[in-house]
Design an enzyme around this catalytic site. Structure first.
Site, PDB file in Angstrom:
ATOM      1  N   THR A 117       7.533   2.383   3.371  1.00  0.00           N
ATOM      2  CA  THR A 117       8.167   1.087   3.088  1.00  0.00           C
ATOM      3  C   THR A 117       7.266   0.115   2.331  1.00  0.00           C
ATOM      4  O   THR A 117       7.747  -0.904   1.831  1.00  0.00           O
ATOM      5  CB  THR A 117       8.531   0.390   4.412  1.00  0.00           C
ATOM      6  OG1 THR A 117       7.310   0.206   5.158  1.00  0.00           O
ATOM      7  CG2 THR A 117       9.519   1.214   5.225  1.00  0.00           C
ATOM      8  N   HIS A 165       1.596 -15.983  -9.242  1.00  0.00           N
ATOM      9  CA  HIS A 165       1.538 -17.035  -8.221  1.00  0.00           C
ATOM     10  C   HIS A 165       0.582 -16.714  -7.075  1.00  0.00           C
ATOM     11  O   HIS A 165      -0.044 -17.622  -6.541  1.00  0.00           O
ATOM     12  CB  HIS A 165       2.928 -17.280  -7.620  1.00  0.00           C
ATOM     13  CG  HIS A 165       3.864 -17.993  -8.548  1.00  0.00           C
ATOM     14  ND1 HIS A 165       5.094 -18.454  -8.164  1.00  0.00           N
ATOM     15  CD2 HIS A 165       3.733 -18.318  -9.868  1.00  0.00           C
ATOM     16  CE1 HIS A 165       5.695 -19.046  -9.193  1.00  0.00           C
ATOM     17  NE2 HIS A 165       4.888 -18.961 -10.250  1.00  0.00           N
ATOM     18  N   CYS A 216       3.181   3.602   1.051  1.00  0.00           N
ATOM     19  CA  CYS A 216       3.626   4.305   2.257  1.00  0.00           C
ATOM     20  C   CYS A 216       5.146   4.394   2.172  1.00  0.00           C
ATOM     21  O   CYS A 216       5.700   4.265   1.084  1.00  0.00           O
ATOM     22  CB  CYS A 216       3.132   3.601   3.522  1.00  0.00           C
ATOM     23  SG  CYS A 216       3.709   1.911   3.759  1.00  0.00           S
ATOM     24  N   ASP A 226      -0.220   7.182   2.281  1.00  0.00           N
ATOM     25  CA  ASP A 226      -0.079   8.133   3.384  1.00  0.00           C
ATOM     26  C   ASP A 226       0.791   9.281   2.879  1.00  0.00           C
ATOM     27  O   ASP A 226       1.089   9.371   1.675  1.00  0.00           O
ATOM     28  CB  ASP A 226       0.456   7.435   4.656  1.00  0.00           C
ATOM     29  CG  ASP A 226       1.913   6.997   4.529  1.00  0.00           C
ATOM     30  OD1 ASP A 226       2.510   7.150   3.437  1.00  0.00           O
ATOM     31  OD2 ASP A 226       2.452   6.493   5.533  1.00  0.00           O
TER      32      ASP A 226
HETATM   33  C1  RB5 Z   1       5.448   7.065   7.951  1.00  0.00           C
HETATM   34  O1  RB5 Z   1       6.480   7.829   8.474  1.00  0.00           O
HETATM   35  C2  RB5 Z   1       5.904   5.620   7.755  1.00  0.00           C
HETATM   36  O2  RB5 Z   1       6.051   4.998   8.988  1.00  0.00           O
HETATM   37  C3  RB5 Z   1       4.904   4.888   6.888  1.00  0.00           C
HETATM   38  O3  RB5 Z   1       4.821   5.549   5.665  1.00  0.00           O
HETATM   39  C4  RB5 Z   1       5.206   3.446   6.520  1.00  0.00           C
HETATM   40  O4  RB5 Z   1       6.492   3.317   6.015  1.00  0.00           O
HETATM   41  C5  RB5 Z   1       4.862   2.436   7.488  1.00  0.00           C
HETATM   42  O5  RB5 Z   1       4.973   1.214   7.231  1.00  0.00           O
END
Ligand code: RB5
Length: 152
Positions: A66, A97, A64, A8
């Protein structure tokens, strides 16, 4: 071996970084996004998961903020095993694993240098099989029992 890669907006710069450094070493299928403009991560998780399931790619990388949203979305697909990786050890174990066919990276949580190393560690580690295969087969049984359809 072809690797589908998607992100993203939060993962866009890290995706570019990985492609710039590994693009000549491995074959990538870049499914986007193509800028830092806000998009929705499930759309890109779907593109990478479907690329694997329809045979356009063997493995996938999802990025993304996280890594968590991408992993939740990708793991809705039967036959997709997406692991959030956050250290050298988890990068290796995700393959050794878990035989994860996708790794998820949290671009806002990790250094780009670490991410690059973890990608290569995961790509170059072999699944160990044995007792781990038994456990993966139990996950596949769960998929059939809970989701009601056989995976590849
Ligand atoms: C986008 O702001 C953020 O929420 C997305 O990149 C991700 O971390 C979601 O899990």
């Amino acid at each position: 071996m072809r690797i589908a890669i998607g992100s993203d907006h939060a993962g866009y710069e890290l995706k570019k970084y990985i492609l710039d450094r590994l693009g000549s070493k491995y074959e990538f299928l870049d499914v986007g996004t193509d800028s830092s403009e806000s998009v929705d991560y499930p759309d890109y998780a779907s593109l990478v998961a479907e690329a694997i399931l329809n045979g356009d790619a063997d493995l996938g990388i999802l990025i993304c903020g996280t890594g968590i949203g991408m992993s939740i979305a990708a793991n809705k697909y039967r036959g997709v095993y997406a692991a959030v990786v956050y250290s050298d050890e988890t990068a290796a174990l995700a393959k050794k694993h878990n035989n994860a066919n996708i790794i998820c990276l949290g671009a806002r949580m990790i250094s780009y240098g670490d991410a690059l190393r973890w990608v290569e560690t995961w790509l170059n580690t072999e699944f160990e099989g044995g007792r781990h295969l038994r456990r993966i087969n139990k996950i596949k049984s769960l998929e059939e029992r809970v989701c009601g359809q056989k995976s590849r």
